[in-house]
Motif scaffolding. Structure first.
Motif, PDB file in Angstrom:
ATOM      1  N   GLU A   1       0.829  -1.200   0.000  1.00 25.55           N
ATOM      2  CA  GLU A   1       0.000   0.000   0.000  1.00 25.55           C
ATOM      3  C   GLU A   1       0.867   1.255   0.000  1.00 25.55           C
ATOM      4  N   LEU A   2       1.927   1.267   0.805  1.00 26.36           N
ATOM      5  CA  LEU A   2       2.826   2.422   0.819  1.00 26.36           C
ATOM      6  C   LEU A   2       3.515   2.607  -0.533  1.00 26.36           C
ATOM      7  N   MET A   3       3.921   1.496  -1.157  1.00 25.74           N
ATOM      8  CA  MET A   3       4.570   1.608  -2.466  1.00 25.74           C
ATOM      9  C   MET A   3       3.581   2.148  -3.500  1.00 25.74           C
ATOM     10  N   ALA A   4       2.321   1.704  -3.420  1.00 27.22           N
ATOM     11  CA  ALA A   4       1.297   2.209  -4.337  1.00 27.22           C
ATOM     12  C   ALA A   4       1.092   3.708  -4.136  1.00 27.22           C
ATOM     13  N   LEU A   5       1.064   4.141  -2.899  1.00 22.82           N
ATOM     14  CA  LEU A   5       0.890   5.568  -2.615  1.00 22.82           C
ATOM     15  C   LEU A   5       2.075   6.383  -3.128  1.00 22.82           C
ATOM     16  N   TRP A   6       3.278   5.818  -3.009  1.00 21.32           N
ATOM     17  CA  TRP A   6       4.451   6.512  -3.558  1.00 21.32           C
ATOM     18  C   TRP A   6       4.348   6.615  -5.079  1.00 21.32           C
ATOM     19  N   LEU A   7       3.956   5.536  -5.728  1.00 22.21           N
ATOM     20  CA  LEU A   7       3.789   5.549  -7.174  1.00 22.21           C
ATOM     21  C   LEU A   7       2.777   6.611  -7.601  1.00 22.21           C
ATOM     22  N   GLU A   8       1.730   6.773  -6.803  1.00 24.75           N
ATOM     23  CA  GLU A   8       0.656   7.722  -7.120  1.00 24.75           C
ATOM     24  C   GLU A   8       0.987   9.156  -6.698  1.00 24.75           C
ATOM     25  N   GLY A   9       2.180   9.361  -6.140  1.00 31.42           N
ATOM     26  CA  GLY A   9       2.606  10.696  -5.757  1.00 31.42           C
ATOM     27  C   GLY A   9       2.058  11.175  -4.427  1.00 31.42           C
ATOM     28  N   LYS A  10       1.532  10.258  -3.604  1.00 31.98           N
ATOM     29  CA  LYS A  10       0.939  10.631  -2.319  1.00 31.98           C
ATOM     30  C   LYS A  10       1.922  10.502  -1.161  1.00 31.98           C
ATOM     31  N   ILE A  11       3.085   9.914  -1.432  1.00 28.89           N
ATOM     32  CA  ILE A  11       4.201   9.876  -0.489  1.00 28.89           C
ATOM     33  C   ILE A  11       5.422  10.368  -1.259  1.00 28.89           C
TER      34      ILE A  11
ATOM     35  N   GLU B   1       8.844   8.477 -17.666  1.00 28.34           N
ATOM     36  CA  GLU B   1       8.511   7.514 -18.713  1.00 28.34           C
ATOM     37  C   GLU B   1       7.576   6.420 -18.216  1.00 28.34           C
ATOM     38  N   THR B   2       7.487   6.257 -16.886  1.00 33.20           N
ATOM     39  CA  THR B   2       6.625   5.213 -16.335  1.00 33.20           C
ATOM     40  C   THR B   2       5.290   5.752 -15.830  1.00 33.20           C
ATOM     41  N   ALA B   3       5.002   7.033 -16.089  1.00 28.88           N
ATOM     42  CA  ALA B   3       3.771   7.635 -15.565  1.00 28.88           C
ATOM     43  C   ALA B   3       2.527   6.857 -15.987  1.00 28.88           C
ATOM     44  N   HIS B   4       2.489   6.402 -17.247  1.00 23.58           N
ATOM     45  CA  HIS B   4       1.301   5.686 -17.721  1.00 23.58           C
ATOM     46  C   HIS B   4       1.193   4.278 -17.150  1.00 23.58           C
ATOM     47  N   LEU B   5       2.253   3.809 -16.492  1.00 20.05           N
ATOM     48  CA  LEU B   5       2.236   2.480 -15.888  1.00 20.05           C
ATOM     49  C   LEU B   5       1.776   2.496 -14.434  1.00 20.05           C
ATOM     50  N   VAL B   6       1.647   3.698 -13.854  1.00 25.94           N
ATOM     51  CA  VAL B   6       1.349   3.794 -12.421  1.00 25.94           C
ATOM     52  C   VAL B   6       0.092   3.015 -12.013  1.00 25.94           C
ATOM     53  N   PRO B   7      -1.041   3.115 -12.725  1.00 26.98           N
ATOM     54  CA  PRO B   7      -2.211   2.344 -12.299  1.00 26.98           C
ATOM     55  C   PRO B   7      -1.958   0.836 -12.260  1.00 26.98           C
ATOM     56  N   THR B   8      -1.225   0.331 -13.249  1.00 23.67           N
ATOM     57  CA  THR B   8      -0.904  -1.103 -13.277  1.00 23.67           C
ATOM     58  C   THR B   8       0.019  -1.479 -12.138  1.00 23.67           C
ATOM     59  N   LEU B   9       1.060  -0.677 -11.910  1.00 22.57           N
ATOM     60  CA  LEU B   9       2.021  -0.972 -10.851  1.00 22.57           C
ATOM     61  C   LEU B   9       1.369  -0.865  -9.473  1.00 22.57           C
ATOM     62  N   ALA B  10       0.539   0.144  -9.267  1.00 21.73           N
ATOM     63  CA  ALA B  10      -0.135   0.311  -7.984  1.00 21.73           C
ATOM     64  C   ALA B  10      -1.078  -0.862  -7.719  1.00 21.73           C
ATOM     65  N   ALA B  11      -1.771  -1.328  -8.757  1.00 23.92           N
ATOM     66  CA  ALA B  11      -2.675  -2.477  -8.590  1.00 23.92           C
ATOM     67  C   ALA B  11      -1.894  -3.734  -8.217  1.00 23.92           C
ATOM     68  N   LEU B  12      -0.718  -3.921  -8.823  1.00 25.66           N
ATOM     69  CA  LEU B  12       0.125  -5.059  -8.465  1.00 25.66           C
ATOM     70  C   LEU B  12       0.531  -4.990  -6.996  1.00 25.66           C
ATOM     71  N   CYS B  13       0.943  -3.797  -6.551  1.00 24.27           N
ATOM     72  CA  CYS B  13       1.360  -3.632  -5.156  1.00 24.27           C
ATOM     73  C   CYS B  13       0.223  -3.943  -4.199  1.00 24.27           C
ATOM     74  N   ARG B  14      -0.972  -3.500  -4.542  1.00 23.78           N
ATOM     75  CA  ARG B  14      -2.124  -3.731  -3.657  1.00 23.78           C
ATOM     76  C   ARG B  14      -2.625  -5.167  -3.729  1.00 23.78           C
ATOM     77  N   ALA B  15      -2.195  -5.907  -4.764  1.00 25.10           N
ATOM     78  CA  ALA B  15      -2.576  -7.316  -4.889  1.00 25.10           C
ATOM     79  C   ALA B  15      -1.572  -8.243  -4.217  1.00 25.10           C
TER      80      ALA B  15
END
Length: 212
Positions: A20-30, A45-59
């Motif tokens: 969850e913390l890694m997802a928040l960092w990816l989303e710019g909240k940390i 360059e990875t901005a468009h990947l953030v939703p996918t990466l955050a979902a992986l972290c939360r899974a």
């Protein structure tokens, strides 16, 4: 890293907390994360990947590094090519096989590495400059590098992630075509759904070339 950010990462007790913390960092909240330049978010360059990466972290799949597939002239005027790639730490054995099976079924390259002395597979070139290798994913992870990557974590959580399996998923092709890999991972986490014709439900593994 600010004192507040250090406290947040230190307070994590489980892989779910860490994801969850890694997802928040990816989303710019940390603002900061362990093992990364303070007050720096993901590369642009990875901005468009953030939703996918955050979902992986939360899974339950905590991502540690990633890059999209690209090909073109760089700022230095040279020709650069890179494969889409992601590295994740998996600490739950029930999550390992769905990830690896989905990757194999899609013809992606998989590398597994156990930093605690188990499997240490060979790395895969993921970026070239004028045809010469520049960066790799997979390969041996040492204890020193692990300590730098997860500095500041709770001791028990550090023990968990430092003895997990580090899985690298890599597109076999260079350039944007390899970004199909992110769709595969979105189906895995449920961000996208096929319904009855889900192509990634198969656990059939590909032929040797797809193994890299």
């Amino acid at each position: 890293m600010s004192r507040a950010d250090r406290r947040r990462w230190k307070s994590a007790r489980t892989t779910s907390d860490l994801g969850e913390l890694m997802a928040l960092w990816l989303e710019g909240k940390i603002a900061s994360r362990p093992g990364y330049q303070p007050r720096s978010g993901p590369e642009s360059e990875t901005a468009h990947l953030v939703p996918t990466l955050a979902a992986l972290c939360r899974a339950g799949y905590v991502t540690t590094q990633s890059q999209p597939g690209r090909a073109g002239t760089g700022a230095d005027g040279r020709w650069w090519e890179q494969r889409a790639a992601v590295e994740l730490v998996v600490t739950d054995s029930t999550l390992f096989h769905p990830l690896v099976d989905a990757a194999y079924a899609a013809g992606l390259i998989v590398r597994n590495n156990d930093p605690d002395g188990g499997v240490q597979e060979q790395p895969v070139i993921v970026t070239t400059r004028e045809g010469e290798p520049v960066t790799w994913f997979g390969g041996r992870i040492g204890h020193t590098g692990m300590a730098i990557q997860w500095t500041g974590l709770d001791r028990d959580l550090y023990r968990t992630v430092s003895t997990g399996t580090y899985v690298s998923i890599i597109a076999p092709e260079y350039g944007g075509a390899g970004d199909r890999m992110w769709d595969v991972l979105d189906f895995l986490t449920g961000r996208r759904r096929y319904g009855p014709a889900d192509l990634w439900a198969s656990s059939t593994q590909p032929t040797d070339p797809a193994r890299g």
